[in-house]
Write a protein that holds these residues in place. Sequence first.
Motif, PDB file in Angstrom:
ATOM      1  N   MET A   1       0.642   4.617 -11.384  1.00  0.00           N
ATOM      2  CA  MET A   1      -0.354   5.375 -12.133  1.00  0.00           C
ATOM      3  C   MET A   1      -0.315   5.040 -13.628  1.00  0.00           C
ATOM      4  SD  MET A   1      -2.304   7.224 -10.247  1.00  0.00           S
ATOM      5  CE  MET A   1      -2.427   7.944  -8.623  1.00  0.00           C
ATOM      6  N   ILE A   2       0.872   4.836 -14.159  1.00  0.00           N
ATOM      7  CA  ILE A   2       1.014   4.507 -15.570  1.00  0.00           C
ATOM      8  C   ILE A   2       0.326   3.178 -15.880  1.00  0.00           C
ATOM      9  CG2 ILE A   2       2.617   4.001 -17.448  1.00  0.00           C
ATOM     10  CD1 ILE A   2       2.568   6.911 -16.625  1.00  0.00           C
ATOM     11  N   GLU A   3       0.514   2.209 -14.977  1.00  0.00           N
ATOM     12  CA  GLU A   3      -0.123   0.907 -15.174  1.00  0.00           C
ATOM     13  C   GLU A   3      -1.632   1.033 -15.113  1.00  0.00           C
ATOM     14  OE1 GLU A   3       1.491  -1.681 -12.258  1.00  0.00           O
ATOM     15  OE2 GLU A   3       3.419  -1.927 -13.283  1.00  0.00           O
ATOM     16  N   ASP A   4      -2.125   1.865 -14.193  1.00  0.00           N
ATOM     17  CA  ASP A   4      -3.569   2.081 -14.086  1.00  0.00           C
ATOM     18  C   ASP A   4      -4.104   2.724 -15.361  1.00  0.00           C
ATOM     19  OD1 ASP A   4      -3.214   1.128 -11.556  1.00  0.00           O
ATOM     20  OD2 ASP A   4      -3.479   3.058 -10.540  1.00  0.00           O
ATOM     21  N   LEU A   5      -3.356   3.687 -15.894  1.00  0.00           N
ATOM     22  CA  LEU A   5      -3.764   4.366 -17.116  1.00  0.00           C
ATOM     23  C   LEU A   5      -3.806   3.405 -18.295  1.00  0.00           C
ATOM     24  CD1 LEU A   5      -4.453   7.037 -18.553  1.00  0.00           C
ATOM     25  CD2 LEU A   5      -1.997   7.371 -18.909  1.00  0.00           C
ATOM     26  N   LEU A   6      -2.793   2.558 -18.408  1.00  0.00           N
ATOM     27  CA  LEU A   6      -2.731   1.604 -19.517  1.00  0.00           C
ATOM     28  C   LEU A   6      -3.865   0.578 -19.442  1.00  0.00           C
ATOM     29  CD1 LEU A   6       1.126   0.960 -19.743  1.00  0.00           C
ATOM     30  CD2 LEU A   6      -0.296   2.381 -21.240  1.00  0.00           C
ATOM     31  N   ALA A   7      -4.324   0.294 -18.242  1.00  0.00           N
ATOM     32  CA  ALA A   7      -5.443  -0.627 -18.079  1.00  0.00           C
ATOM     33  C   ALA A   7      -6.768   0.067 -18.353  1.00  0.00           C
ATOM     34  CB  ALA A   7      -5.443  -1.208 -16.666  1.00  0.00           C
ATOM     35  N   ALA A   8      -6.835   1.380 -18.079  1.00  0.00           N
ATOM     36  CA  ALA A   8      -8.087   2.123 -18.225  1.00  0.00           C
ATOM     37  C   ALA A   8      -8.388   2.477 -19.686  1.00  0.00           C
ATOM     38  CB  ALA A   8      -8.027   3.403 -17.391  1.00  0.00           C
ATOM     39  N   ILE A   9      -7.349   2.806 -20.461  1.00  0.00           N
ATOM     40  CA  ILE A   9      -7.560   3.256 -21.838  1.00  0.00           C
ATOM     41  C   ILE A   9      -8.306   2.229 -22.693  1.00  0.00           C
ATOM     42  CG2 ILE A   9      -6.372   3.833 -23.992  1.00  0.00           C
ATOM     43  CD1 ILE A   9      -4.356   5.405 -22.332  1.00  0.00           C
ATOM     44  N   PRO A  10      -7.925   0.946 -22.677  1.00  0.00           N
ATOM     45  CA  PRO A  10      -8.685  -0.032 -23.472  1.00  0.00           C
ATOM     46  C   PRO A  10     -10.156  -0.117 -23.069  1.00  0.00           C
ATOM     47  CG  PRO A  10      -6.596  -0.969 -22.776  1.00  0.00           C
ATOM     48  CD  PRO A  10      -6.758   0.313 -22.030  1.00  0.00           C
ATOM     49  N   LEU A  11     -10.427   0.052 -21.776  1.00  0.00           N
ATOM     50  CA  LEU A  11     -11.810   0.032 -21.314  1.00  0.00           C
ATOM     51  C   LEU A  11     -12.577   1.236 -21.841  1.00  0.00           C
ATOM     52  CD1 LEU A  11     -11.225  -1.125 -17.642  1.00  0.00           C
ATOM     53  CD2 LEU A  11     -12.464  -2.379 -19.406  1.00  0.00           C
ATOM     54  N   GLY A  12     -11.899   2.396 -21.931  1.00  0.00           N
ATOM     55  CA  GLY A  12     -12.520   3.585 -22.500  1.00  0.00           C
ATOM     56  C   GLY A  12     -12.868   3.382 -23.962  1.00  0.00           C
ATOM     57  N   PHE A  13     -11.947   2.739 -24.718  1.00  0.00           N
ATOM     58  CA  PHE A  13     -12.210   2.413 -26.118  1.00  0.00           C
ATOM     59  C   PHE A  13     -13.398   1.466 -26.227  1.00  0.00           C
ATOM     60  CE2 PHE A  13      -8.096   4.217 -27.124  1.00  0.00           C
ATOM     61  CZ  PHE A  13      -8.222   4.596 -28.453  1.00  0.00           C
ATOM     62  N   PHE A  14     -13.400   0.447 -25.387  1.00  0.00           N
ATOM     63  CA  PHE A  14     -14.477  -0.543 -25.398  1.00  0.00           C
ATOM     64  C   PHE A  14     -15.820   0.129 -25.135  1.00  0.00           C
ATOM     65  CE2 PHE A  14     -17.197  -3.326 -22.795  1.00  0.00           C
ATOM     66  CZ  PHE A  14     -17.448  -4.336 -23.716  1.00  0.00           C
ATOM     67  N   LEU A  15     -15.852   1.025 -24.152  1.00  0.00           N
ATOM     68  CA  LEU A  15     -17.083   1.719 -23.796  1.00  0.00           C
ATOM     69  C   LEU A  15     -17.554   2.641 -24.915  1.00  0.00           C
ATOM     70  CD1 LEU A  15     -19.073   2.074 -21.415  1.00  0.00           C
ATOM     71  CD2 LEU A  15     -17.659   3.990 -20.645  1.00  0.00           C
ATOM     72  N   ALA A  16     -16.606   3.318 -25.582  1.00  0.00           N
ATOM     73  CA  ALA A  16     -16.958   4.267 -26.635  1.00  0.00           C
ATOM     74  C   ALA A  16     -17.565   3.584 -27.860  1.00  0.00           C
ATOM     75  CB  ALA A  16     -15.719   5.070 -27.047  1.00  0.00           C
ATOM     76  N   PHE A  17     -17.149   2.356 -28.116  1.00  0.00           N
ATOM     77  CA  PHE A  17     -17.638   1.650 -29.299  1.00  0.00           C
ATOM     78  C   PHE A  17     -18.617   0.532 -28.940  1.00  0.00           C
ATOM     79  CE2 PHE A  17     -13.692   3.569 -30.854  1.00  0.00           C
ATOM     80  CZ  PHE A  17     -14.164   4.168 -32.011  1.00  0.00           C
ATOM     81  N   LEU A  18     -19.103   0.576 -27.700  1.00  0.00           N
ATOM     82  CA  LEU A  18     -20.122  -0.385 -27.287  1.00  0.00           C
ATOM     83  C   LEU A  18     -21.419  -0.030 -28.005  1.00  0.00           C
ATOM     84  CD1 LEU A  18     -20.443  -2.778 -25.303  1.00  0.00           C
ATOM     85  CD2 LEU A  18     -21.332  -1.136 -23.647  1.00  0.00           C
ATOM     86  N   ILE A  19     -21.893  -0.945 -28.845  1.00  0.00           N
ATOM     87  CA  ILE A  19     -23.074  -0.669 -29.663  1.00  0.00           C
ATOM     88  C   ILE A  19     -24.328  -0.753 -28.805  1.00  0.00           C
ATOM     89  CG2 ILE A  19     -24.394  -1.339 -31.692  1.00  0.00           C
ATOM     90  CD1 ILE A  19     -21.592  -0.285 -32.260  1.00  0.00           C
ATOM     91  N   GLY A  20     -25.063   0.333 -28.764  1.00  0.00           N
ATOM     92  CA  GLY A  20     -26.299   0.388 -27.995  1.00  0.00           C
ATOM     93  C   GLY A  20     -27.058   1.654 -28.340  1.00  0.00           C
ATOM     94  N   PRO A  21     -28.171   1.912 -27.645  1.00  0.00           N
ATOM     95  CA  PRO A  21     -28.979   3.101 -27.945  1.00  0.00           C
ATOM     96  C   PRO A  21     -28.193   4.400 -27.876  1.00  0.00           C
ATOM     97  CG  PRO A  21     -30.152   1.630 -26.466  1.00  0.00           C
ATOM     98  CD  PRO A  21     -28.761   1.087 -26.586  1.00  0.00           C
ATOM     99  N   VAL A  22     -27.366   4.558 -26.835  1.00  0.00           N
ATOM    100  CA  VAL A  22     -26.606   5.801 -26.675  1.00  0.00           C
ATOM    101  C   VAL A  22     -25.668   6.025 -27.852  1.00  0.00           C
ATOM    102  CG1 VAL A  22     -24.859   6.973 -25.283  1.00  0.00           C
ATOM    103  CG2 VAL A  22     -26.753   5.792 -24.159  1.00  0.00           C
ATOM    104  N   PHE A  23     -25.041   4.965 -28.333  1.00  0.00           N
ATOM    105  CA  PHE A  23     -24.101   5.055 -29.459  1.00  0.00           C
ATOM    106  C   PHE A  23     -24.783   5.675 -30.681  1.00  0.00           C
ATOM    107  CE2 PHE A  23     -22.221   3.355 -33.320  1.00  0.00           C
ATOM    108  CZ  PHE A  23     -20.860   3.496 -33.112  1.00  0.00           C
TER     109      PHE A  23
END
Length: 229
Positions: free
Chosen positions: A1-23
Amino acid sequence: MIEDLLAAIPLGFFLAFLIGPVFFVLLETSAVKGVRAAFSLDLGVIVADVVFILIAYFSTNKLLEKIKDDPALYIFGGVLFVTYGIISLIKNKKNYKRHEENESIITIKKNNYVELFIKGFLLNFINIGVLGFWLGLIIVFGPQLEMDPNRMIFFFGAILGTYLVIDIFKMFAAKKLNKKLTPYRIYKIKRLISIIIIISGVVLLFNGIFPKQINETFEDQIERRIPTI
């Protein structure tokens, strides 16, 4: 689970700062209408993401590939984006002119949370590129997660959770701009948002009309940027 979490967090950051209309719409909503309004809009965005994830998970890969690369869907989404942006641009200009003529203070509704939720959902859902994003993650990370339902729920939940937490910080940061917002600045911000939405629609139209111009698949981009679990 820890490995899954460490892989998921960077994707969450990437999604949050993905420049687009929603942003940009999220920042504008927070600055103009407040954090609660922006949070309602963001919940709609996340629900649309959940719907896309479910579609990607429960559909066959063959069907998903066909849907993801169907030019008609890109064209449809592009038309909706362009239409929405143009209508918003015209409506915003009319409202500002009415404000100037009446010399009255612009009133901003802050309690129409259901409408904001629906707006966030539709703004995200009509963008077929979002389906491609989640499909790419399913294809890349699904086998590494052994397609285990519990691991999949945890992994994608962690991505969306990280995304939501970062968005909340963005909302409070944008809210600080409220005191500096004059009617003219609000008009300028909304006009910029409308133009960004129109440009996003044009990009979708281009991808639909000239699908072969896209030289790299989304999955390849994900594999190069994100380490394996």
